[in-house]
Design an enzyme around this catalytic site. Structure first.
Site, PDB file in Angstrom:
ATOM      1  N   PHE A   1      66.910 123.701 -68.225  1.00 18.37           N
ATOM      2  CA  PHE A   1      65.835 124.395 -68.917  1.00 18.37           C
ATOM      3  C   PHE A   1      65.639 125.743 -68.256  1.00 18.37           C
ATOM      4  O   PHE A   1      65.390 125.826 -67.055  1.00 18.37           O
ATOM      5  CB  PHE A   1      64.525 123.610 -68.865  1.00 18.37           C
ATOM      6  CG  PHE A   1      63.387 124.313 -69.552  1.00 18.37           C
ATOM      7  CD1 PHE A   1      63.300 124.312 -70.937  1.00 18.37           C
ATOM      8  CD2 PHE A   1      62.434 125.003 -68.827  1.00 18.37           C
ATOM      9  CE1 PHE A   1      62.261 124.983 -71.581  1.00 18.37           C
ATOM     10  CE2 PHE A   1      61.394 125.670 -69.465  1.00 18.37           C
ATOM     11  CZ  PHE A   1      61.316 125.653 -70.844  1.00 18.37           C
TER      12      PHE A   1
ATOM     13  N   ASP B   1      68.873 129.516 -61.224  1.00 21.24           N
ATOM     14  CA  ASP B   1      67.509 129.456 -61.747  1.00 21.24           C
ATOM     15  C   ASP B   1      66.693 128.656 -60.745  1.00 21.24           C
ATOM     16  O   ASP B   1      66.750 127.433 -60.710  1.00 21.24           O
ATOM     17  CB  ASP B   1      67.520 128.791 -63.127  1.00 21.24           C
ATOM     18  CG  ASP B   1      66.119 128.616 -63.716  1.00 21.24           C
ATOM     19  OD1 ASP B   1      65.134 128.750 -62.973  1.00 21.24           O
ATOM     20  OD2 ASP B   1      66.024 128.319 -64.920  1.00 21.24           O
TER      21      ASP B   1
ATOM     22  N   LYS C   1      56.948 131.296 -61.355  1.00 23.81           N
ATOM     23  CA  LYS C   1      56.029 130.201 -61.039  1.00 23.81           C
ATOM     24  C   LYS C   1      55.240 130.464 -59.753  1.00 23.81           C
ATOM     25  O   LYS C   1      54.260 131.182 -59.752  1.00 23.81           O
ATOM     26  CB  LYS C   1      56.770 128.863 -61.013  1.00 23.81           C
ATOM     27  CG  LYS C   1      57.162 128.369 -62.426  1.00 23.81           C
ATOM     28  CD  LYS C   1      57.675 126.957 -62.398  1.00 23.81           C
ATOM     29  CE  LYS C   1      58.095 126.447 -63.779  1.00 23.81           C
ATOM     30  NZ  LYS C   1      56.954 126.166 -64.665  1.00 23.81           N
TER      31      LYS C   1
END
Length: 392
Positions: free
Chosen positions: A124, A209, A239
């Site tokens: 994702f 990622d 994040k």
């Protein structure tokens, strides 16, 4: 728009690892905004940094020098493999920048045919069109037109399939060293080294990622730091970088980023003074060795205790996986129901692929709070077991 399947909960304030509803009910937060509130809620240093900068300057265009960008970029480069940084507002934007950087690198080096981005099943990388095409979840593409050319998905951790797929049109391999939404699966050290070696041999760029698994989540500042000789060429982060304030970044080596010349990319809000002030405060806290030692200690406790629960509840818990405080619990009962059982115990956890729930607590979670979380999980498992027996 009706795009969220929301839980019927609303929170008024947060403090450390707790969230509070308007009527004062306290929940232990092992979700942390999906690994965003890594320093907990209302961290005093982040709050003060935001207040101080808010009194000075919120936004100026990137056509001007922004000193906070230079400071945060220099700190990130000091802490990582990187030489250059582009600031974004989100992880998805950092992924977009990473993809563009990889393709532009090859274009600038006389190989414009090298455009293919190889990703993996269960990954994702965000919700923009390029990010979902780079990911391995077909459901996120449904209804949004045909797949974009130049994106290839392969089975997870299948090096033979990867070697066969890499060719003269391959620009980059993109991978999460520890999958988040895909089910908290961690690549082995051998696999990460093999990825780096393959990229070195073929001239393909390696993109990590680390939006969810980075910035201390695994007990080192970045998940790939556990493996010597496995550094990427490009990395997307976000994040925890803002501790709840929207900020992301694409990091690259000077060579990988050399194609990103003036005018090749940009952002209206990315790298604004307000975000940079919070990001600087956050990275100094996240990079503290004492915090990383604490993460490893609490993660070790969770691993021990959850393994014991798996042994006692094999009819509910299938597997414990992940790394550090990115913990996946694969269930034999429906994970969405289990999330509700946990909420009934005033514990917040995340969902995940492969019928997992994820524990993504603030990195400042105390040992006592970890013990409390395990007790709540045990009660939730007992509820899940009784419900499964009743249904049978």
């Amino acid at each position: 728009m009706g795009v969220y399947n929301r839980a019927p909960l609303a929170f008024e304030r947060g403090e450390g690892s707790r969230l509070f509803t308007a009527d004062g009910e306290a929940y232990l937060d092992c979700l942390a905004g999906i690994a965003v509130n890594a320093l907990g809620h209302s961290h005093p240093k982040l709050v003060q940094a935001l207040k101080d900068q808010a009194d000075k300057l919120w936004h100026v265009s990137n056509i001007f020098t922004i000193p906070g960008q230079e400071k945060l970029a220099a700190r990130l480069c000091e802490l990582t493999f990187a030489d250059v940084v582009f600031f974004t507002n989100s992880g998805a934007e950092a992924i977009e920048c990473a993809i563009k950087t990889a393709r532009k690198h090859h274009w600038a080096n006389g190989a414009p045919e090298r455009v293919d981005i190889i990703g993996f099943e269960g990954s994702f990388h965000g919700r923009t069109i390029a990010a979902v095409n780079a990911s391995g979840n077909a459901a996120y593409l449904e209804g949004f037109g045909p797949r974009l050319p130049g994106f290839i998905q392969l089975p997870y951790d299948d090096l033979d399939a990867l070697r066969a797929a890499v060719g003269p049109t391959t620009a980059a391999i993109i991978i999460e060293p520890v999958q988040g939404e895909g089910g908290a699966r961690a690549l082995s050290e051998a696999s990460l080294r093999a990825l780096r070696q393959l990229c070195d041999e073929t001239g393909v760029l390696l993109i990590y990622d680390e939006i969810q698994c980075g910035l201390g989540r695994t007990g080192k500042l970045f998940a790939h730091d556990w493996v010597e000789g496995a550094q990427p060429d490009i990395m997307a982060i976000a994040k925890a970088l803002g501790g709840g304030f929207p900020v992301g970044a694409c990091l690259a080596t000077a060579e990988a980023g050399a194609g990103m010349s003036v005018g090749s990319h940009g952002s209206t809000y990315g790298g604004n003074p307000l975000a940079m002030a919070v990001g600087l405060a956050a990275i100094e806290e996240l990079a503290r060795p004492e915090l990383m030692a604490h993460v490893r200690e609490v993660a070790g406790y969770f691993t021990q205790q959850l393994s014991g629960l798996q042994q006692r509840y094999p009819d509910v818990v299938v597997d414990i996986r992940g790394k550090g405080l990115l913990i996946g619990i694969k269930l034999a009962t429906p994970n969405r129901e289990f999330m509700q059982h946990a909420r009934d115990e005033r514990l917040l956890v995340a969902g995940g692929g492969d019928n997992c729930v994820r524990l993504l607590p603030p990195l400042v979670l105390t040992q006592d709070e970890a013990r409390e979380a395990v007790e709540k999980l045990e009660r939730a498992r007992e509820t899940a077991r009784q419900k499964a027996k009743a249904a049978a």
